[in-house]
Design a protein around this motif. Structure first.
Motif, PDB file in Angstrom:
ATOM      1  N   ASP A 109       0.826  -1.208   0.000  1.00  0.00           N
ATOM      2  CA  ASP A 109       0.000   0.000   0.000  1.00  0.00           C
ATOM      3  C   ASP A 109       0.860   1.257   0.000  1.00  0.00           C
ATOM      4  OD1 ASP A 109      -2.643   1.299   0.259  1.00  0.00           O
ATOM      5  OD2 ASP A 109      -1.837   1.947   2.192  1.00  0.00           O
ATOM      6  N   ILE A 110       1.925   1.273   0.803  1.00  0.00           N
ATOM      7  CA  ILE A 110       2.812   2.437   0.850  1.00  0.00           C
ATOM      8  C   ILE A 110       3.522   2.612  -0.487  1.00  0.00           C
ATOM      9  CG2 ILE A 110       4.873   3.389   1.935  1.00  0.00           C
ATOM     10  CD1 ILE A 110       4.033   2.000   4.523  1.00  0.00           C
ATOM     11  N   ALA A 111       3.956   1.478  -1.066  1.00  0.00           N
ATOM     12  CA  ALA A 111       4.641   1.555  -2.360  1.00  0.00           C
ATOM     13  C   ALA A 111       3.705   2.101  -3.439  1.00  0.00           C
ATOM     14  CB  ALA A 111       5.158   0.170  -2.756  1.00  0.00           C
ATOM     15  N   LYS A 112       2.435   1.686  -3.392  1.00  0.00           N
ATOM     16  CA  LYS A 112       1.466   2.207  -4.359  1.00  0.00           C
ATOM     17  C   LYS A 112       1.226   3.698  -4.147  1.00  0.00           C
ATOM     18  CE  LYS A 112      -1.125  -2.020  -5.383  1.00  0.00           C
ATOM     19  NZ  LYS A 112      -2.433  -2.735  -5.256  1.00  0.00           N
ATOM     20  N   GLU A 159      15.722   7.864  -1.490  1.00  0.00           N
ATOM     21  CA  GLU A 159      15.652   8.003  -0.031  1.00  0.00           C
ATOM     22  C   GLU A 159      14.263   7.623   0.488  1.00  0.00           C
ATOM     23  OE1 GLU A 159      18.653  11.487   1.303  1.00  0.00           O
ATOM     24  OE2 GLU A 159      17.137  12.088  -0.163  1.00  0.00           O
ATOM     25  N   VAL A 160      13.223   7.956  -0.299  1.00  0.00           N
ATOM     26  CA  VAL A 160      11.868   7.568   0.102  1.00  0.00           C
ATOM     27  C   VAL A 160      11.729   6.051   0.082  1.00  0.00           C
ATOM     28  CG1 VAL A 160       9.426   7.682  -0.503  1.00  0.00           C
ATOM     29  CG2 VAL A 160      10.843   9.733  -0.652  1.00  0.00           C
ATOM     30  N   ASN A 161      12.239   5.434  -0.990  1.00  0.00           N
ATOM     31  CA  ASN A 161      12.160   3.963  -1.070  1.00  0.00           C
ATOM     32  C   ASN A 161      12.952   3.293   0.049  1.00  0.00           C
ATOM     33  OD1 ASN A 161      10.398   3.525  -3.225  1.00  0.00           O
ATOM     34  ND2 ASN A 161      12.016   3.834  -4.751  1.00  0.00           N
ATOM     35  N   THR A 186      10.601   2.824 -12.208  1.00  0.00           N
ATOM     36  CA  THR A 186      11.266   2.184 -11.058  1.00  0.00           C
ATOM     37  C   THR A 186      10.263   1.862  -9.967  1.00  0.00           C
ATOM     38  OG1 THR A 186      13.348   3.344 -11.545  1.00  0.00           O
ATOM     39  CG2 THR A 186      13.057   2.454  -9.317  1.00  0.00           C
ATOM     40  N   GLN A 187       9.354   2.781  -9.714  1.00  0.00           N
ATOM     41  CA  GLN A 187       8.374   2.558  -8.649  1.00  0.00           C
ATOM     42  C   GLN A 187       7.365   1.485  -9.041  1.00  0.00           C
ATOM     43  OE1 GLN A 187       9.034   3.918  -5.844  1.00  0.00           O
ATOM     44  NE2 GLN A 187       7.323   2.889  -4.790  1.00  0.00           N
ATOM     45  N   LYS A 188       6.999   1.432 -10.348  1.00  0.00           N
ATOM     46  CA  LYS A 188       6.092   0.381 -10.801  1.00  0.00           C
ATOM     47  C   LYS A 188       6.716  -1.001 -10.604  1.00  0.00           C
ATOM     48  CE  LYS A 188       3.352   2.826 -14.309  1.00  0.00           C
ATOM     49  NZ  LYS A 188       3.032   2.929 -15.764  1.00  0.00           N
TER      50      LYS A 188
END
Length: 458
Positions: free
Chosen positions: A179-182, A414-416, A204-206
């Motif tokens: 959920d956080i990653a989405k 940094e967020v990831n 990258t986020q996908k």
């Protein structure tokens, strides 16, 4: 099985103990799965059902009853032996007496015999007495074997229950991670539309989201497998819709007694130690039984017999039958049997030495098991304390990083990293709580008492 034994076993894990109450975020990790439907059972319910329906328990109960019947059989040596015997024979060709040139048939065609025979062993060198003592040891072994099986089944049930709780927590951890990653993917897409992020950031986020999704599916499968294994040990059908239910109270870890107290309890209560000590006792009585082979046997015997002979039909006249009786004492003294008894005694003495060595080794191993479980429990307790604060800190750090990311003050990497830190801290905390549950279960099993030993004292 005595009622109090069942009650103690059922109550053992009623306040099942895991970890001290952490912060709100950590608490939420162990919330029950709300979407699960069907018959809900507690850990105590599961133990009660297993102790009633498990094949292992039924088998151990039957073994105990067999030993009890063997004890009744051994006591028969204290009583006289009575038998009623009868026989009938028909002469197909009579014998003859030859006198000169003549032969005379002798005997009659029909012979009848019936009698009551009695015997009683007056003295056998202690063989009967020691055989009874040996059977008493066997009956006790049956009892403690049943207790050992009860402990084992209880431990298995508790293990499956905490596997389920652990799996449910992992689902929540991985779902939150996804959920956080989405959410971060949505943030990246929004920034991309504004020209504040590159297409590579979005891609990258996908990929990160897609990599997390299989872990959620794996966690859900493990949760269903845990419930399946629980149904199996409860002797229920795989499709029976029964599911474990638990509360926050099941996640509390009170203090344990001192290690010396645990050692003493294990020496007193552990069923395997009782069984090993009984094996020593059995070997001792086997020596006495073997030595009785050197001793004479004194018996009292008696009979009362009916005898009848006729040429035709059943004896009907007094001249065709008679009654006889006899009583006496018999003594059998073994003089020489090729050193057979001496060899048997030597074998039993060696078996006794083996049993003593096994008992001493079992005591040492039990102490090792107690110490190992105690160390694991204390280590898990420390990890729970160390990780529960990190769970809160990781979330605070993530919130801070997300705010900075929105303001353009930090990078996506940094967020990831912050997202990964939340997942890692959750996993470490959940693992610590699970390890504490298993260590406590191992300790209860090692001590050999299924009571609320580990409750906090007021």
């Amino acid at each position: 099985m005595k009622k109090w034994v069942l009650l103690a076993l059922m109550a053992a894990y009623a306040p099942a103990c895991l970890g001290a109450a952490p912060g709100k975020a950590a608490n939420n990790l162990f919330a029950e799965r709300e979407e699960v439907g069907g018959e809900k059972i507690t850990i105590s319910d599961a133990i009660r059902m297993a102790l009633s329906d498990s094949y292992q328990i039924i088998d151990a109960q039957k073994t105990k009853e067999i030993y009890e019947q063997q004890l009744s059989q051994s006591r028969s040596g204290y009583y006289p032996s009575l038998s009623l015997d009868g026989s009938y024979s028909r002469a197909l060709k009579k014998g003859k007496i030859i006198m000169g040139t003549q032969s005379i048939e002798v005997g009659q065609n029909n012979t009848y015999q019936a009698g009551l025979n009695a015997s009683y062993v007056l003295w056998s060198g202690g063989q009967i007495r020691n055989s009874v003592n040996l059977a008493k040891v066997g009956a006790e072994q049956g009892l403690f074997n049943l207790r050992h099986v009860q402990d084992t089944v209880t431990k298995q049930v508790v293990g499956f229950c905490y596997d389920i709780i652990y799996a449910a927590a992992l689902i929540r951890v991985q779902e939150e991670y996804l959920d956080i990653a989405k959410q971060h993917l949505d943030e990246a897409q929004a920034k991309y539309k504004q020209g504040l992020a590159s297409s590579l950031d979005v891609l990258t986020q996908k990929v990160k989201v897609e990599n997390i999704e299989p872990t959620v599916l794996q966690a859900k499968k493990n949760f269903e497998l845990g419930n399946l294994y629980l149904r199996q040990i409860l002797n229920r059908d795989p499709e029976d819709r029964i599911y474990l239910t638990w509360t926050q109270k099941d996640l509390e870890l009170p203090q344990t007694p001192s290690l010396d107290e645990l050692y003493n309890l294990a020496m007193e209560k552990r069923p395997e130690l009782k069984l090993s000590k009984l094996a020593v006792d059995a070997a001792h009585y086997n020596i006495k039984i073997a030595r009785a082979g050197h001793m004479p046997v004194l018996s009292l015997n008696g009979n009362y017999t009916y005898n009848g002979v006729t040429d035709n039909g059943f004896p009907q006249h007094k001249q065709d039958y008679y009654w006889s009786s006899a009583a006496g004492v018999s003594l059998s003294v073994p003089l020489f049997e090729g050193f057979k008894v001496s060899s048997q005694v030597a074998q039993k003495e060696l078996a006794y030495e083996q049993a003593v060595a096994a008992y001493q080794n079992k005591m040492k191993n039990v102490r090792i098991q107690v110490k190992e479980a105690w160390l694991n429990l204390e280590e898990a307790r420390s990890r729970i304390e160390a990780t529960k604060g990190v769970v809160e800190q990781a979330r605070e750090n993530l919130n801070s990083q997300m705010k900075r990311y929105r303001a353009g003050l930090t990078s996506q990497l940094e967020v990831n990293d912050a997202i990964s830190n939340v997942n890692d801290s959750d996993l470490k905390y959940v693992q610590a709580v699970y390890d504490g549950a298993i260590a406590l279960s191992d300790l209860k099993f090692a001590v050999g008492v299924e009571v609320n030993l580990y409750e906090k004292k007021n």
